[in-house]
Design a protein around this motif. Structure first.
Motif, mmCIF file in Angstrom:
data_model
loop_
_atom_site.group_PDB
_atom_site.id
_atom_site.type_symbol
_atom_site.label_atom_id
_atom_site.label_comp_id
_atom_site.label_asym_id
_atom_site.label_seq_id
_atom_site.Cartn_x
_atom_site.Cartn_y
_atom_site.Cartn_z
ATOM 1 N N LYS A 287 54.360 0.290 -1.126
ATOM 2 C CA LYS A 287 53.462 -0.373 -2.114
ATOM 3 C C LYS A 287 53.284 0.121 -3.436
ATOM 4 O O LYS A 287 54.192 0.419 -4.298
ATOM 5 N N LEU A 288 53.566 1.911 -2.522
ATOM 6 C CA LEU A 288 53.348 3.260 -3.486
ATOM 7 C C LEU A 288 54.406 4.275 -3.406
ATOM 8 O O LEU A 288 54.197 5.413 -4.078
ATOM 9 N N HIS A 289 55.402 3.657 -2.710
ATOM 10 C CA HIS A 289 56.622 4.431 -2.822
ATOM 11 C C HIS A 289 56.333 5.812 -2.040
ATOM 12 O O HIS A 289 57.164 6.997 -2.826
ATOM 13 N N PHE A 290 56.330 5.388 -0.889
ATOM 14 C CA PHE A 290 55.792 6.614 -0.328
ATOM 15 C C PHE A 290 56.993 6.896 0.253
ATOM 16 O O PHE A 290 57.050 5.268 1.420
ATOM 17 N N ASP A 291 58.252 7.515 1.129
ATOM 18 C CA ASP A 291 58.836 7.649 2.077
ATOM 19 C C ASP A 291 58.372 7.908 3.131
ATOM 20 O O ASP A 291 57.956 9.081 4.106
ATOM 21 N N SER A 292 58.614 6.966 4.180
ATOM 22 C CA SER A 292 57.862 7.324 5.583
ATOM 23 C C SER A 292 58.373 7.122 6.828
ATOM 24 O O SER A 292 59.827 6.609 6.471
ATOM 25 N N ILE A 293 58.767 7.039 8.053
ATOM 26 C CA ILE A 293 59.118 6.778 8.807
ATOM 27 C C ILE A 293 58.844 5.199 9.031
ATOM 28 O O ILE A 293 60.238 4.890 9.546
ATOM 29 N N SER A 294 57.797 4.630 8.632
ATOM 30 C CA SER A 294 57.824 3.329 8.759
ATOM 31 C C SER A 294 58.793 2.013 7.856
ATOM 32 O O SER A 294 59.120 1.167 8.372
ATOM 33 N N THR A 295 58.955 3.035 7.252
ATOM 34 C CA THR A 295 59.310 2.020 5.558
ATOM 35 C C THR A 295 60.943 2.333 5.968
ATOM 36 O O THR A 295 61.671 1.604 5.958
ATOM 37 N N GLN A 296 61.703 4.170 6.844
ATOM 38 C CA GLN A 296 62.860 3.878 7.446
ATOM 39 C C GLN A 296 63.278 2.894 8.125
ATOM 40 O O GLN A 296 64.283 2.338 8.602
ATOM 41 N N LEU A 297 62.552 2.878 8.938
ATOM 42 C CA LEU A 297 62.445 1.808 10.326
ATOM 43 C C LEU A 297 63.054 0.694 9.815
ATOM 44 O O LEU A 297 63.427 -0.325 10.364
ATOM 45 N N ARG A 298 61.928 0.042 9.206
ATOM 46 C CA ARG A 298 62.475 -0.769 8.601
ATOM 47 C C ARG A 298 63.614 -1.622 8.019
ATOM 48 O O ARG A 298 64.592 -2.487 8.301
ATOM 49 N N GLY A 299 63.914 -0.524 7.359
ATOM 50 C CA GLY A 299 65.879 0.100 6.393
ATOM 51 C C GLY A 299 66.533 0.155 7.891
ATOM 52 O O GLY A 299 67.495 -0.837 7.869
ATOM 53 N N ALA A 300 66.568 0.909 8.719
ATOM 54 C CA ALA A 300 67.389 1.078 10.373
ATOM 55 C C ALA A 300 67.544 -0.015 10.423
ATOM 56 O O ALA A 300 68.988 -1.149 10.594
ATOM 57 N N LEU A 301 66.474 -0.913 10.957
ATOM 58 C CA LEU A 301 66.268 -2.385 11.667
ATOM 59 C C LEU A 301 67.186 -3.464 10.552
ATOM 60 O O LEU A 301 67.768 -4.473 11.634
ATOM 61 N N SER A 302 67.283 -3.775 9.824
ATOM 62 C CA SER A 302 67.513 -4.666 8.859
ATOM 63 C C SER A 302 69.472 -4.048 8.535
ATOM 64 O O SER A 302 70.040 -5.089 7.655
ATOM 65 N N SER A 303 70.551 -2.924 8.561
ATOM 66 C CA SER A 303 70.815 -2.493 8.619
ATOM 67 C C SER A 303 72.207 -3.170 9.984
ATOM 68 O O SER A 303 71.509 -2.908 10.774
ATOM 69 N N THR A 304 73.102 -2.913 9.250
ATOM 70 C CA THR A 304 74.482 -3.559 11.401
ATOM 71 C C THR A 304 74.530 -1.820 11.261
ATOM 72 O O THR A 304 75.180 -1.583 11.958
#
Length: 642
Positions: A287-304
């Protein structure tokens, strides 16, 4: 020959006795309700906790897509791509994914590793450390003021300060954006309350990024420090401080040499808990546009291309939690004595704040109100403003209008009407209530049963196993725990629970019930165990002598005696489940639950509807909390004072 036959018959006679003895032991074991409960939950928890964790670990060593196989083949000059088959849905086991993320060789993966893993991990650690500092300082100082000073308005402050924890953490993040967003910040969606009322424009680092993320999380978890430290200060033996006062020790020396060492265990527990929770949080950084490990984890799992890397990140977060638990246990064992309560405690002498009394009180009231009451007002205003930040554009249409505010979303069979006419909102809200009710009923009942069995057989290995595994989900970060079951539902045998496969909200409800029940079971099991341990065994023994059956003993004797504790075991999972987003994000659709709908509207520019939903959720959680508190006679802040 006859003698030999007789001898053989004699040799054969003990065998049936041994078999009968074994059968009798088994029958005797299962005639005791506590043993039956432990046996059933040992199997249940092994399947629902241990097996998914093993599956997560295996997934971090598995190539899940052809793109990953091709990428690893090029990185390590091996032939993984050719052995990949579209019929091989379960993937291929390999050890190459871990070094590819942690220590890559190619320039492309080095950039990915630096930008998507190491830098976000460092950001998350720094954010978590700042959140710990804010939580301990604000919660600890307020706990001291409530228990050790003559500050007025203690009851009001004690009750209201709990609000930031009752609210979802992303509600505070949304309030922060609503308050500080302004036209000088490119990412801001409109004008915030501060600019609207005063014309002030805060810099971007004050609206988004590290500081607001850490501050939001610190305030959200500050009640932990307040409750833990405040409880110790309230129950601490007053003779300790009185003796130091008689010896003419200064107030500062008493605080640093006596008070702080005594509350150190609570401070350490708070720091470790806040650090672990902040490290894995997803909604606030997002929500506050901060690049954290959890946001990257979410993105990685959503990718092929990088799904395996997402599983690796989830395992690494899990390792962090295990290390944190080990540090806490090591510190606890290193302390020989934590005794702070005795039978000789006298009346605690309150510190007289003198001239600083009212300035400190006003400062506390302003800060507490800003994070506990102003957010609710901001959600009301933001849901009523036609133009964000323009108080002259207040309207009720986002609550009562029957027109669609977004034709594109409406074309996808999603309602964008006013709240009271919006079937998407009420359907998702209803599903959230259904999930929360089922989870609370299952987790609460399971917790009582586990508490009963563990208290009766607490010295047995089976009881220790059940107790430990039941508490394990509490130590697993929510996003990692979600990833555990995300890996599980992608196995063909469990595909019926995958909404992306079935396109049915029933699948989302089912997997949310399963995950929520296991994740929130520690609250109920600890509550049930503590309640049962407080009961004397003579109570049930007297009922057994009279021939009272087990079910009647539980429902007519044990449950009524510890009703408050048991109901808390139902309340905590219900409230936690109602406001949860991170735990369910990987497993649900865009509008499966009310928290998903809030995020979906916010992402698609329907800020008024998302703020209205936020107000709806927060109001529901607060009302539910106070209703159950009134029913049980217990309140989360009563153990501290006020």
């Amino acid at each position: 020959m006859s003698k030999t036959k007789v001898q053989k018959e004699k040799n054969m006679t003990p065998q049936p006795k041994k078999n009968n003895k074994t059968i009798n032991l088994i029958v005797n074991f299962f005639t005791k309700p506590a043993n039956v409960i432990l046996f059933i939950f040992a199997i249940f928890l092994t399947i629902m906790v241990v097996y998914p964790l093993i599956e997560l670990l295996i997934s971090s060593f598995t190539v899940h897509t052809y793109s990953e196989a091709k990428m690893l083949s090029e990185e390590w000059n091996v032939d993984l791509a050719s052995v990949w088959s579209t019929a091989n849905k379960s993937g291929k086991f390999t050890f190459l994914s871990w070094p590819s993320l942690l220590f890559p060789k190619s320039d492309e993966l080095r950039r990915y590793s630096a930008e998507k893993f190491w830098t976000p991990l460092g950001n998350s650690v720094l954010m978590s450390l700042l959140a710990c500092t804010i939580a301990v300082l604000s919660g600890g100082i307020l706990a001291w003021l409530i228990t050790r000073s003559n500050m007025p308005f203690k009851k009001f402050v004690s009750v209201v300060f709990i609000f930031p924890y009752i609210m979802p953490s992303w509600s505070i993040a949304m309030f922060w954006e609503n308050f500080f967003k302004n036209t000088s910040v490119e990412a801001s969606p409109g004008i915030g309350l501060l600019q609207s009322l005063t014309g002030l424009q805060t810099p971007e680092w004050m609206v988004y990024g590290l500081l607001p993320t850490a501050l939001t999380l610190g305030i959200h978890y500050a009640p932990f420090a307040y409750i833990l430290i405040g409880g110790i200060l309230r129950n601490m033996d007053a003779n300790l401080e009185e003796a130091a006062t008689i010896l003419k020790a200064s107030r500062w020396k008493i605080i640093t040499r006596i008070t702080l060492p005594i509350v150190a265990p609570a401070m350490v527990s708070t720091i470790l808990l806040v650090f672990s929770s902040s490290l894995s949080t997803y909604t606030v950084p997002m929500k506050l546009h901060f690049d954290s490990i959890s946001t990257q984890l979410r993105g990685a799992l959503s990718s092929t291309n990088y799904r395996t890397f997402g599983y690796i990140m989830a395992v690494i977060l899990l390792i962090f939690s295990i290390l944190i638990l080990s540090i806490n246990n090591a510190y606890t064992r290193s302390r020989k004595n934590f005794t702070t309560v005795s039978g000789k405690s006298g009346q605690v002498t309150k510190t007289n704040l003198k001239k600083a009394k009212w300035p400190i009180t006003i400062l506390v009231l302003v800060v507490v109100s800003f994070f506990a009451i102003v957010p609710l007002l901001s959600f009301v205003l933001e849901s009523l403003e036609e133009n964000s930040g323009d108080l002259s554009s207040l309207t009720l249409k986002y609550w009562f209008s029957t027109e669609e505010f977004d034709s594109f979303l409406a074309s996808k069979s999603l309602s964008t009407k006013g709240v009271f006419h919006n079937y998407t909102i009420w359907q998702s809200f209803g599903r959230s209530i259904i999930v929360a009710m089922i989870v609370s009923l299952l987790a609460g009942t399971f917790g009582i049963l586990i508490g009963y069995a563990v208290s009766k057989k607490r010295k047995s290995k089976l009881a220790n196993y059940v107790s430990s595994v039941a508490f394990l989900p509490y130590l697993i970060p929510a996003l990692s725990f979600s990833a555990v079951f995300y890996a599980l539902i992608h196995i063909p045998a469990f595909s019926l629970l995958d909404i992306s496969t079935t396109q049915s909200e029933i699948s989302a409800i089912a997997i949310c019930v399963i995950v929520g029940c296991v994740k929130f079971l520690p609250f109920a099991s600890r509550s049930g165990t503590n309640a049962m341990l407080q009961l004397s065994g003579e109570i049930e023994e007297a009922a057994i002598i009279t021939g009272c059956p087990w079910i009647k003993r539980m429902t007519k004797i044990l449950f009524p005696i510890q009703k408050s504790s048991f109901i808390s075991g139902y309340l905590l999972p219900f409230i936690s489940c109602m406001r949860e987003y991170t735990l369910f994000i990987l497993l649900t659709g865009a509008t499966s639950l009310i928290t998903n709908t809030l995020q979906y509207y916010s992402t698609n520019g329907l800020g008024q509807l998302s703020n209205a939903i936020n107000l709806l959720i927060v109001g529901f959680v607060i009302v539910a909390n106070f209703l159950v508190n009134s029913l049980t006679g217990a309140s989360i802040d009563k153990g501290i004072g006020g």
